[in-house]
Design an enzyme around this catalytic site. Structure first.
Site, PDB file in Angstrom:
ATOM      1  N   GLY A 195      13.369  20.313   7.495  1.00 48.33           N
ATOM      2  CA  GLY A 195      12.535  20.319   8.697  1.00 48.33           C
ATOM      3  C   GLY A 195      13.257  19.704   9.875  1.00 48.33           C
ATOM      4  O   GLY A 195      14.497  19.671   9.916  1.00 48.33           O
ATOM      5  N   CYS A 235       5.864   4.795   9.329  1.00 49.95           N
ATOM      6  CA  CYS A 235       6.422   4.028   8.213  1.00 49.95           C
ATOM      7  C   CYS A 235       7.912   4.281   7.969  1.00 49.95           C
ATOM      8  O   CYS A 235       8.703   3.344   8.053  1.00 49.95           O
ATOM      9  CB  CYS A 235       5.629   4.304   6.944  1.00 49.95           C
ATOM     10  SG  CYS A 235       3.952   3.644   7.031  1.00 49.95           S
ATOM     11  N   GLU A 247       0.847  -1.194   0.000  1.00 46.90           N
ATOM     12  CA  GLU A 247       0.000   0.000   0.000  1.00 46.90           C
ATOM     13  C   GLU A 247       0.885   1.248   0.000  1.00 46.90           C
ATOM     14  O   GLU A 247       1.810   1.350   0.780  1.00 46.90           O
ATOM     15  CB  GLU A 247      -0.906  -0.017   1.238  1.00 46.90           C
ATOM     16  CG  GLU A 247      -1.815   1.172   1.346  1.00 46.90           C
ATOM     17  CD  GLU A 247      -2.595   1.414   0.056  1.00 46.90           C
ATOM     18  OE1 GLU A 247      -3.326   0.512  -0.391  1.00 46.90           O
ATOM     19  OE2 GLU A 247      -2.458   2.516  -0.533  1.00 46.90           O
ATOM     20  N   LEU A 301      -0.512   4.521   0.109  1.00 47.25           N
ATOM     21  CA  LEU A 301      -1.225   5.730   0.536  1.00 47.25           C
ATOM     22  C   LEU A 301      -0.410   6.511   1.557  1.00 47.25           C
ATOM     23  O   LEU A 301       0.425   5.955   2.255  1.00 47.25           O
ATOM     24  CB  LEU A 301      -2.596   5.367   1.119  1.00 47.25           C
ATOM     25  CG  LEU A 301      -2.678   4.544   2.410  1.00 47.25           C
ATOM     26  CD1 LEU A 301      -2.375   5.324   3.665  1.00 47.25           C
ATOM     27  CD2 LEU A 301      -4.061   3.935   2.520  1.00 47.25           C
ATOM     28  N   LYS A 302      -0.670   7.835   1.625  1.00 45.85           N
ATOM     29  CA  LYS A 302      -0.024   8.636   2.669  1.00 45.85           C
ATOM     30  C   LYS A 302      -1.078   9.111   3.660  1.00 45.85           C
ATOM     31  O   LYS A 302      -2.185   9.506   3.265  1.00 45.85           O
ATOM     32  CB  LYS A 302       0.753   9.838   2.148  1.00 45.85           C
ATOM     33  CG  LYS A 302       0.461  10.316   0.765  1.00 45.85           C
ATOM     34  CD  LYS A 302       1.258  11.543   0.411  1.00 45.85           C
ATOM     35  CE  LYS A 302       0.457  12.409  -0.547  1.00 45.85           C
ATOM     36  NZ  LYS A 302      -0.075  11.673  -1.707  1.00 45.85           N
ATOM     37  N   GLU A 303      -0.729   9.054   4.936  1.00 48.57           N
ATOM     38  CA  GLU A 303      -1.636   9.576   5.944  1.00 48.57           C
ATOM     39  C   GLU A 303      -1.837  11.058   5.679  1.00 48.57           C
ATOM     40  O   GLU A 303      -0.937  11.752   5.232  1.00 48.57           O
ATOM     41  CB  GLU A 303      -1.061   9.351   7.343  1.00 48.57           C
ATOM     42  CG  GLU A 303      -1.166   7.904   7.752  1.00 48.57           C
ATOM     43  CD  GLU A 303      -0.541   7.617   9.113  1.00 48.57           C
ATOM     44  OE1 GLU A 303      -0.438   8.531   9.942  1.00 48.57           O
ATOM     45  OE2 GLU A 303      -0.140   6.465   9.321  1.00 48.57           O
ATOM     46  N   ARG A 327       3.135   8.496  15.924  1.00 49.68           N
ATOM     47  CA  ARG A 327       4.143   7.435  16.023  1.00 49.68           C
ATOM     48  C   ARG A 327       5.486   7.944  15.481  1.00 49.68           C
ATOM     49  O   ARG A 327       5.569   8.456  14.378  1.00 49.68           O
ATOM     50  CB  ARG A 327       3.675   6.191  15.264  1.00 49.68           C
ATOM     51  CG  ARG A 327       2.518   5.492  15.963  1.00 49.68           C
ATOM     52  CD  ARG A 327       2.033   4.284  15.193  1.00 49.68           C
ATOM     53  NE  ARG A 327       1.209   4.625  14.067  1.00 49.68           N
ATOM     54  CZ  ARG A 327       0.561   3.727  13.307  1.00 49.68           C
ATOM     55  NH1 ARG A 327       0.665   2.443  13.588  1.00 49.68           N
ATOM     56  NH2 ARG A 327      -0.188   4.099  12.295  1.00 49.68           N
ATOM     57  N   ILE A 373      11.525  17.794  -0.816  1.00 52.74           N
ATOM     58  CA  ILE A 373      12.816  18.427  -0.536  1.00 52.74           C
ATOM     59  C   ILE A 373      12.597  19.673   0.327  1.00 52.74           C
ATOM     60  O   ILE A 373      13.248  20.690   0.131  1.00 52.74           O
ATOM     61  CB  ILE A 373      13.628  18.741  -1.824  1.00 52.74           C
ATOM     62  CG1 ILE A 373      12.777  19.484  -2.856  1.00 52.74           C
ATOM     63  CG2 ILE A 373      14.213  17.466  -2.424  1.00 52.74           C
ATOM     64  CD1 ILE A 373      13.604  20.016  -4.038  1.00 52.74           C
ATOM     65  N   ASN A 424       9.631   3.950  -0.020  1.00 56.77           N
ATOM     66  CA  ASN A 424       9.802   4.717   1.219  1.00 56.77           C
ATOM     67  C   ASN A 424      11.250   5.145   1.410  1.00 56.77           C
ATOM     68  O   ASN A 424      11.535   6.229   1.916  1.00 56.77           O
ATOM     69  CB  ASN A 424       9.333   3.901   2.429  1.00 56.77           C
ATOM     70  CG  ASN A 424       7.831   4.037   2.622  1.00 56.77           C
ATOM     71  OD1 ASN A 424       7.182   4.794   1.906  1.00 56.77           O
ATOM     72  ND2 ASN A 424       7.289   3.314   3.583  1.00 56.77           N
TER      73      ASN A 424
END
Ligand SMILES: NC(=O)c1ccc[n+]([C@@H]2O[C@H](COP(=O)([O-])OP(=O)(O)OC[C@H]3O[C@@H](n4cnc5c(N)ncnc54)[C@H](O)[C@@H]3O)[C@@H](O)[C@H]2O)c1
Length: 434
Positions: A254, A261, A149, A151-153, A328, A251, A209
């Protein structure tokens, strides 16, 4: 089509709901009774834009149901998705205990041919293990398909409804066809459904990822160098992003990547490589990220001195990224633990993650109902998540509420020149040498 989805978390609940949305009858299964009871009463257990309304509608129209009865859901469903957690285990390896327990429970409940689809992120070779686990517990025929999968939260529903691509791995053509058919309504605009062997499918998820995490660590390292050399990472980012080979995504500098993940998947990939091939690059990606999570504390200590006890810090943003309540492995955890450990007081606000934060920190920090309330008597404000609502605050009000007008911006959401004009001492990432 009757479908069972085992594991009703960020992935399972979104996948199950979206499969119901296109007309399937979906049973969402979880071992967490409290979660299932809440879902049955129409309360969605996670924050994900658009999800609650979709869950309610599909449940009301009786295409979506919630149960702890795995056996019943398996018996009535020809296709069963495994979407349980695969958290970090010993030595960074993915912990497959939940996947193994689920495979065993499915095997014990099967009474006919079943297609078992792995949606959880699992190490390369897991599909073969799942076949062994199920084969050892049942004489019924079955096929195992790997369907990682992507998908992104924060945009999970949108990503699931319109995936860039769907990846299916396996060696049973009929089973692959059946799962492909299930996904066809989601790719009507022509995005591809890629069919491959299960090992390549499993690897695709980790590689995807890993490259995203690499981009984040890369830009964070360049941002550090910018501070040292008094260059501006904002300008540098703009300049490099216009090169089409590089592009503008992922890019932004932060306080480091977090979430459920990237950290665990990078570590799992490093452990898959072991001594040979040693994953030199990914080890560096992780190291850079760990160092980056400490950057705001370094800046805070440079400003206030090493002694932080007695100071109050306001924090805006706790979730690992905006539009989710997921904390998390969030960088906020590292920052808050350092501040509290140094004897400082923390007053925190997040639009969605307050409940998660409370579970994590209890009464070791203060929680406020609004972002401004966190500022009362604060020596500094820390921005840790770039929620849109933090982008244009009333700075006069901010200044009046704080003890000292100092901002440590871990997401570069303000303009340094503007903030200085307004009378703030302003630190951000890769744009000053403070
Ligand atoms: N969260 C994401 O953004 C994301 C994206 C892509 C892939 N993934 C992967 O998908 C998987 C699930 O992630 P998540 O974030 O949804 O996890 P999660 O922790 O939110 O949900 C997992 C759920 O599985 C349930 N569960 C555990 N054991 C069970 C069992 N034996 N029977 C029934 N239910 C059981 C848990 O109670 C929990 O509700 C992981 O492998 C993750 O790496 C996650």
């Amino acid at each position: 089509m009757n479908i069972a989805v085992i594991g009703t978390g960020y992935v399972g609940l979104v996948a199950g709901t979206c499969f119901a949305e296109i007309g399937n009858d979906v049973s969402c299964v979880d071992i967490d009774e409290q979660k299932i009871n809440m879902l049955k009463s129409g309360k969605v257990t996670i924050y994900e834009p658009g999800l609650e309304e979709m869950v309610r509608r599909n449940a009301a129209e009786q295409r979506l149901s919630f149960t702890t009865d795995l056996a019943e859901a398996v018996k009535k469903s020809p296709i069963i998705f495994i979407a349980v957690g695969t958290p970090q285990g010993a030595n960074g390896r993915a912990n497959l205990d939940y996947v193994r327990a689920t495979a065993k429970a499915i095997a014990e409940s099967m009474d006919s041919f079943k297609i078992i689809v792995t949606k959880s992120t699992v190490p390369v070779g897991t599909a073969d293990q799942i076949k062994d686990w199920i084969g050892a517990a049942t004489a019924q025929p079955f096929a195992v398909i790997s369907n990682p999968e992507f998908l992104k939260e924060g945009a999970a529903v949108e990503d699931f409804m319109k995936p860039d691509r769907v990846v299916l791995g396996g060696d049973n053509p009929e089973a692959l066809d059946a799962v492909k058919e299930l996904y066809e309504p989601f790719v009507r605009t022509g995005n591809p459904i890629l069919i491959m062997d299960s090992r390549s499918a499993e690897m695709s998820k980790y590689a995807s990822n890993a490259i995203l995490a690499t981009k984040i660590s890369f830009i964070n390292e360049v941002a550090r160098l910018c501070e040292q050399m008094r260059a501006d990472i904002g300008e540098v980012r703009r300049a490099i992003s216009l090169d089409r080979r590089i592009g503008p995504h992922f890019i932004f500098p932060g306080v480091g990547y977090g979430g459920s993940c990237f950290p665990k998947d990078i570590r799992a990939m490093i452990s898959m490589g072991g001594d040979e091939p040693e994953m030199f690059l990914l080890k560096a990606v992780e190291q850079v990220n760990e160092r980056q999570k400490g950057l705001l504390i370094e800046k805070i200590k440079r400003h206030f001195g090493a002694e932080l006890s007695g100071l109050t810090f306001a924090i805006w943003g706790l979730a690992f990224k905006p539009r989710t309540d997921d904390m998390r492995d969030a960088p906020a955890i590292t920052v808050i633990e350092s501040l509290v450990g140094a004897g400082a007081r923390v007053q925190a606000f997040d639009p969605e993650a307050m409940e998660e934060a409370r579970k994590m920190f209890g009464d070791r920090i203060q929680y406020t109902h609004r972002n401004y309330d966190a500022l009362h008597g604060a020596s500094a404000l820390l921005i840790l998540t770039e929620w849109n609502e933090f982008r244009r605050p009333d700075f006069d009000r901010v200044k009046k509420l704080m003890m000292h007008p100092v901002i440590f911006d871990g997401r570069n959401i303000y303009d340094p020149a503007d903030l200085r004009k307004l009378g703030f001492t302003y630190y951000s990432i890769g744009r000053d040498n403070g």
